[in-house]
Design a protein around this motif. Sequence first.
Motif, PDB file in Angstrom:
ATOM      1  N   ASP A   1       0.846  -1.189   0.000  1.00 56.30           N
ATOM      2  CA  ASP A   1       0.000   0.000   0.000  1.00 56.30           C
ATOM      3  C   ASP A   1       0.887   1.247   0.000  1.00 56.30           C
ATOM      4  OD1 ASP A   1      -3.009   0.915   0.847  1.00 56.30           O
ATOM      5  OD2 ASP A   1      -1.479   2.192   1.781  1.00 56.30           O
ATOM      6  N   GLU A   2       0.522   2.229  -0.809  1.00 56.85           N
ATOM      7  CA  GLU A   2       1.373   3.415  -0.995  1.00 56.85           C
ATOM      8  C   GLU A   2       1.758   4.077   0.329  1.00 56.85           C
ATOM      9  OE1 GLU A   2       2.844   4.215  -3.657  1.00 56.85           O
ATOM     10  OE2 GLU A   2       1.758   3.012  -5.119  1.00 56.85           O
ATOM     11  N   ALA A   3       0.859   4.047   1.298  1.00 52.17           N
ATOM     12  CA  ALA A   3       1.134   4.699   2.583  1.00 52.17           C
ATOM     13  C   ALA A   3       2.258   4.003   3.350  1.00 52.17           C
ATOM     14  CB  ALA A   3      -0.135   4.721   3.434  1.00 52.17           C
ATOM     15  N   TRP A   4       2.598   2.793   2.941  1.00 51.69           N
ATOM     16  CA  TRP A   4       3.580   1.994   3.686  1.00 51.69           C
ATOM     17  C   TRP A   4       4.895   1.801   2.941  1.00 51.69           C
ATOM     18  CZ3 TRP A   4       2.791   0.787   8.662  1.00 51.69           C
ATOM     19  CH2 TRP A   4       1.488   0.965   9.142  1.00 51.69           C
ATOM     20  N   VAL A   5       4.961   2.296   1.720  1.00 54.26           N
ATOM     21  CA  VAL A   5       6.150   2.046   0.890  1.00 54.26           C
ATOM     22  C   VAL A   5       7.426   2.566   1.559  1.00 54.26           C
ATOM     23  CG1 VAL A   5       7.269   2.748  -1.266  1.00 54.26           C
ATOM     24  CG2 VAL A   5       4.942   1.847  -1.309  1.00 54.26           C
ATOM     25  N   SER A   6       7.357   3.744   2.185  1.00 58.36           N
ATOM     26  CA  SER A   6       8.588   4.283   2.779  1.00 58.36           C
ATOM     27  C   SER A   6       9.023   3.449   3.986  1.00 58.36           C
ATOM     28  CB  SER A   6       8.414   5.748   3.159  1.00 58.36           C
ATOM     29  OG  SER A   6       7.385   5.868   4.107  1.00 58.36           O
ATOM     30  N   LEU A   7       8.084   2.857   4.697  1.00 57.55           N
ATOM     31  CA  LEU A   7       8.445   2.073   5.884  1.00 57.55           C
ATOM     32  C   LEU A   7       8.943   0.668   5.533  1.00 57.55           C
ATOM     33  CD1 LEU A   7       5.768   3.035   8.535  1.00 57.55           C
ATOM     34  CD2 LEU A   7       8.232   3.302   8.733  1.00 57.55           C
ATOM     35  N   THR A   8       8.426   0.115   4.454  1.00 56.15           N
ATOM     36  CA  THR A   8       8.890  -1.232   4.089  1.00 56.15           C
ATOM     37  C   THR A   8      10.233  -1.177   3.368  1.00 56.15           C
ATOM     38  OG1 THR A   8       7.497  -1.126   2.123  1.00 56.15           O
ATOM     39  CG2 THR A   8       6.629  -2.358   3.996  1.00 56.15           C
ATOM     40  N   GLY A   9      10.594  -0.012   2.857  1.00 55.16           N
ATOM     41  CA  GLY A   9      11.911   0.147   2.239  1.00 55.16           C
ATOM     42  C   GLY A   9      11.938  -0.337   0.799  1.00 55.16           C
ATOM     43  N   LYS A  10      13.140  -0.313   0.253  1.00 53.21           N
ATOM     44  CA  LYS A  10      13.325  -0.672  -1.151  1.00 53.21           C
ATOM     45  C   LYS A  10      13.778  -2.121  -1.284  1.00 53.21           C
ATOM     46  CE  LYS A  10      14.644   3.657  -3.452  1.00 53.21           C
ATOM     47  NZ  LYS A  10      13.743   3.758  -4.527  1.00 53.21           N
ATOM     48  N   ALA A  11      13.467  -2.679  -2.432  1.00 57.41           N
ATOM     49  CA  ALA A  11      13.933  -4.038  -2.726  1.00 57.41           C
ATOM     50  C   ALA A  11      15.452  -4.023  -2.918  1.00 57.41           C
ATOM     51  CB  ALA A  11      13.255  -4.543  -3.991  1.00 57.41           C
ATOM     52  N   SER A  12      16.092  -5.081  -2.475  1.00 59.12           N
ATOM     53  CA  SER A  12      17.533  -5.238  -2.712  1.00 59.12           C
ATOM     54  C   SER A  12      17.748  -5.542  -4.198  1.00 59.12           C
ATOM     55  CB  SER A  12      18.089  -6.399  -1.882  1.00 59.12           C
ATOM     56  OG  SER A  12      17.518  -7.614  -2.362  1.00 59.12           O
ATOM     57  N   ASP A  13      18.999  -5.508  -4.632  1.00 55.18           N
ATOM     58  CA  ASP A  13      19.299  -5.829  -6.032  1.00 55.18           C
ATOM     59  C   ASP A  13      18.856  -7.250  -6.368  1.00 55.18           C
ATOM     60  OD1 ASP A  13      20.345  -3.335  -6.332  1.00 55.18           O
ATOM     61  OD2 ASP A  13      22.445  -3.972  -6.269  1.00 55.18           O
ATOM     62  N   GLN A  14      19.090  -8.183  -5.429  1.00 60.40           N
ATOM     63  CA  GLN A  14      18.699  -9.588  -5.669  1.00 60.40           C
ATOM     64  C   GLN A  14      17.171  -9.693  -5.801  1.00 60.40           C
ATOM     65  OE1 GLN A  14      19.667 -12.294  -2.490  1.00 60.40           O
ATOM     66  NE2 GLN A  14      19.008 -14.080  -3.635  1.00 60.40           N
ATOM     67  N   GLU A  15      16.472  -8.974  -4.932  1.00 63.92           N
ATOM     68  CA  GLU A  15      14.996  -8.991  -5.005  1.00 63.92           C
ATOM     69  C   GLU A  15      14.518  -8.371  -6.318  1.00 63.92           C
ATOM     70  OE1 GLU A  15      13.109  -7.220  -1.586  1.00 63.92           O
ATOM     71  OE2 GLU A  15      11.148  -7.210  -2.568  1.00 63.92           O
TER      72      GLU A  15
END
Length: 106
Positions: free
Chosen positions: A54-68
Motif C-alpha cells: 500500500d502506498e502509505a507503507w512504501v517508505s516504511l517497508t523500504g526498497k527491494a535489494s538488487d537480488q529482489e
Amino acid sequence: MPKITFVDSSGEARTVDGEVGATVMEAAIRNAIPEIAAECGGGCACATCHVYVDEAWVSLTGKASDQEEDMLDFAYKVQPNSRLCCQIKIAAELDGLIVTTPDRQG
Ligand code: FES
C-alpha cells in the motif's frame, strides 16, 4: 503483535498477527493467505510471494535489494510498489501494514 492486512485480488481483506522478526511471507503462510505461493520458502529465489505494498507503507517497508529486484523480473504484473514479501521483515512500526496480492504468481 503488528497486524498485517492482506487484500486479495478480489478485494477481500484478511488481517493477521505478524511476529516481529519474521517476514510478511511467513505471516501469510501461517495464516493460509490465498494468492501467496512462496515456493522457495523465503530464499528470494522464486518470486511467488509477490505483493503490492500500500502506498502509505512504501517508505516504511523500504526498497527491494538488487537480488529482489532481479527476482521481481520473473513476477507477474510488476508495479513500482511491488515487493517479494519474504524480503519484508516485520517490525513494530509496520503495525497496520496493508499489502495486496496479484491475481496470480509467477
Ligand atoms: S518465497 Fe520465494 S521469493 Fe519469496
